[in-house]
Design a protein around this motif. Structure first.
Motif, PDB file in Angstrom:
ATOM      1  N   ASN A  22       0.850  -1.229   0.107  1.00 48.27           N
ATOM      2  CA  ASN A  22       0.065   0.160  -0.179  1.00 48.27           C
ATOM      3  C   ASN A  22       0.800   1.186  -0.014  1.00 48.27           C
ATOM      4  N   ALA A  23       0.366   2.227  -0.293  1.00 49.12           N
ATOM      5  CA  ALA A  23       1.004   3.719  -0.235  1.00 49.12           C
ATOM      6  C   ALA A  23       0.193   4.761   0.600  1.00 49.12           C
ATOM      7  N   VAL A  24       1.150   5.427   1.256  1.00 48.35           N
ATOM      8  CA  VAL A  24       0.581   6.616   1.999  1.00 48.35           C
ATOM      9  C   VAL A  24       0.889   7.808   1.544  1.00 48.35           C
ATOM     10  N   ALA A  25       0.036   8.849   1.254  1.00 47.48           N
ATOM     11  CA  ALA A  25       0.308   9.769   0.371  1.00 47.48           C
ATOM     12  C   ALA A  25      -0.198  11.126   1.018  1.00 47.48           C
ATOM     13  N   PRO A  26       0.804  11.377   2.001  1.00 47.53           N
ATOM     14  CA  PRO A  26       0.275  12.886   2.653  1.00 47.53           C
ATOM     15  C   PRO A  26       0.610  14.056   2.019  1.00 47.53           C
ATOM     16  N   THR A  27      -0.287  14.959   2.240  1.00 48.32           N
ATOM     17  CA  THR A  27      -0.004  16.410   1.643  1.00 48.32           C
ATOM     18  C   THR A  27       1.317  16.755   2.489  1.00 48.32           C
ATOM     19  N   ALA A  28       1.344  17.997   2.706  1.00 47.17           N
ATOM     20  CA  ALA A  28       2.711  18.785   3.344  1.00 47.17           C
ATOM     21  C   ALA A  28       2.299  18.307   5.065  1.00 47.17           C
ATOM     22  N   ILE A  29       3.375  17.574   5.428  1.00 50.39           N
ATOM     23  CA  ILE A  29       3.434  17.404   7.089  1.00 50.39           C
ATOM     24  C   ILE A  29       4.152  18.450   7.827  1.00 50.39           C
ATOM     25  N   ARG A  30       3.312  18.521   9.037  1.00 53.44           N
ATOM     26  CA  ARG A  30       4.008  19.686   9.863  1.00 53.44           C
ATOM     27  C   ARG A  30       5.275  19.181  10.552  1.00 53.44           C
ATOM     28  N   THR A  31       6.241  19.831  10.083  1.00 51.85           N
ATOM     29  CA  THR A  31       7.557  19.774  10.528  1.00 51.85           C
ATOM     30  C   THR A  31       8.127  21.264  10.945  1.00 51.85           C
ATOM     31  N   ALA A  32       9.301  21.215  11.543  1.00 54.37           N
ATOM     32  CA  ALA A  32       9.478  22.527  11.785  1.00 54.37           C
ATOM     33  C   ALA A  32      10.146  23.138  10.577  1.00 54.37           C
ATOM     34  N   THR A  33      10.886  22.557   9.918  1.00 56.00           N
ATOM     35  CA  THR A  33      11.271  22.778   8.308  1.00 56.00           C
ATOM     36  C   THR A  33      10.058  23.363   7.541  1.00 56.00           C
ATOM     37  N   ASN A  34       9.204  22.586   7.482  1.00 59.62           N
ATOM     38  CA  ASN A  34       8.047  22.802   6.675  1.00 59.62           C
ATOM     39  C   ASN A  34       7.131  24.026   6.974  1.00 59.62           C
ATOM     40  N   VAL A  35       7.054  24.344   8.351  1.00 57.81           N
ATOM     41  CA  VAL A  35       6.485  25.522   9.086  1.00 57.81           C
ATOM     42  C   VAL A  35       7.480  26.755   8.876  1.00 57.81           C
ATOM     43  N   ALA A  36       8.826  26.453   8.835  1.00 61.19           N
ATOM     44  CA  ALA A  36       9.792  27.743   8.750  1.00 61.19           C
ATOM     45  C   ALA A  36       9.531  28.162   7.251  1.00 61.19           C
ATOM     46  N   ASP A  37       9.580  26.953   6.266  1.00 61.87           N
ATOM     47  CA  ASP A  37       9.501  27.369   4.937  1.00 61.87           C
ATOM     48  C   ASP A  37       8.118  27.861   4.432  1.00 61.87           C
ATOM     49  N   MET A  38       7.000  27.276   4.844  1.00 65.20           N
ATOM     50  CA  MET A  38       5.540  27.372   4.333  1.00 65.20           C
ATOM     51  C   MET A  38       4.702  28.467   5.210  1.00 65.20           C
ATOM     52  N   GLY A  39       5.189  28.589   6.627  1.00 58.88           N
ATOM     53  CA  GLY A  39       4.416  29.435   7.525  1.00 58.88           C
ATOM     54  C   GLY A  39       3.204  28.598   8.401  1.00 58.88           C
ATOM     55  N   ASP A  40       2.869  29.130   9.231  1.00 60.01           N
ATOM     56  CA  ASP A  40       2.089  28.317  10.151  1.00 60.01           C
ATOM     57  C   ASP A  40       0.536  28.289   9.664  1.00 60.01           C
ATOM     58  N   LYS A  41       0.148  29.022   8.510  1.00 64.88           N
ATOM     59  CA  LYS A  41      -1.200  29.182   8.146  1.00 64.88           C
ATOM     60  C   LYS A  41      -1.444  28.043   7.092  1.00 64.88           C
ATOM     61  N   ALA A  42      -0.511  27.459   6.698  1.00 67.37           N
ATOM     62  CA  ALA A  42      -0.805  26.342   5.396  1.00 67.37           C
ATOM     63  C   ALA A  42      -1.531  25.148   6.283  1.00 67.37           C
ATOM     64  N   ASP A  43      -1.893  24.200   5.273  1.00 63.67           N
ATOM     65  CA  ASP A  43      -2.766  23.264   5.647  1.00 63.67           C
ATOM     66  C   ASP A  43      -1.585  22.110   5.808  1.00 63.67           C
ATOM     67  N   TYR A  44      -1.587  21.519   6.925  1.00 66.70           N
ATOM     68  CA  TYR A  44      -0.516  20.308   7.172  1.00 66.70           C
ATOM     69  C   TYR A  44      -1.340  19.082   7.775  1.00 66.70           C
ATOM     70  N   VAL A  45      -0.633  17.991   7.333  1.00 66.86           N
ATOM     71  CA  VAL A  45      -1.119  16.717   7.956  1.00 66.86           C
ATOM     72  C   VAL A  45      -0.066  16.597   9.193  1.00 66.86           C
ATOM     73  N   GLU A  46      -0.706  16.264  10.428  1.00 64.46           N
ATOM     74  CA  GLU A  46       0.146  16.011  11.516  1.00 64.46           C
ATOM     75  C   GLU A  46       1.033  14.525  11.444  1.00 64.46           C
ATOM     76  N   ARG A  47       2.162  14.675  11.989  1.00 67.32           N
ATOM     77  CA  ARG A  47       3.089  13.713  11.827  1.00 67.32           C
ATOM     78  C   ARG A  47       2.268  12.412  12.514  1.00 67.32           C
ATOM     79  N   GLU A  48       1.643  12.396  13.720  1.00 69.36           N
ATOM     80  CA  GLU A  48       0.897  11.522  14.274  1.00 69.36           C
ATOM     81  C   GLU A  48      -0.247  10.721  13.348  1.00 69.36           C
ATOM     82  N   SER A  49      -0.800  11.497  12.656  1.00 69.42           N
ATOM     83  CA  SER A  49      -1.973  11.010  11.512  1.00 69.42           C
ATOM     84  C   SER A  49      -1.087  10.064  10.665  1.00 69.42           C
TER      85      SER A  49
END
Length: 73
Positions: A22-49
């Motif tokens: 099977n494949a898991v295809a998340p959109t942007a995952i909330r990481t410190a790097t992604n938040v720094a690059d894309m801001g905290d207003k973007a739609d993120y998937v949580e790592r726990e999900s």
């Protein structure tokens, strides 16, 4: 698309041997790097999900799930 084609091929070719693919295809995952690059207003998937889906796919509950792409948005 290459990874998805490989996953589907493995799921079909190895089904008789009890192998699931099977494949898991998340959109942007909330990481410190992604938040720094894309801001905290973007739609993120949580790592726990993502971890929850992977754990489900590895569990006996998903023994009949194979050849699927699980999209997380």
């Amino acid at each position: 698309s290459g990874v998805l084609s490989l996953m589907r091929t493995v799921a079909l070719d190895e089904k008789a041997h009890g192998v699931r693919a099977n494949a898991v295809a998340p959109t942007a995952i909330r990481t410190a790097t992604n938040v720094a690059d894309m801001g905290d207003k973007a739609d993120y998937v949580e790592r726990e999900s993502v971890a929850d889906v992977v754990a489900f796919l590895a569990s006996p509950l998903a023994r009949n799930v194979s050849g699927q792409t699980i999209t997380l948005a």
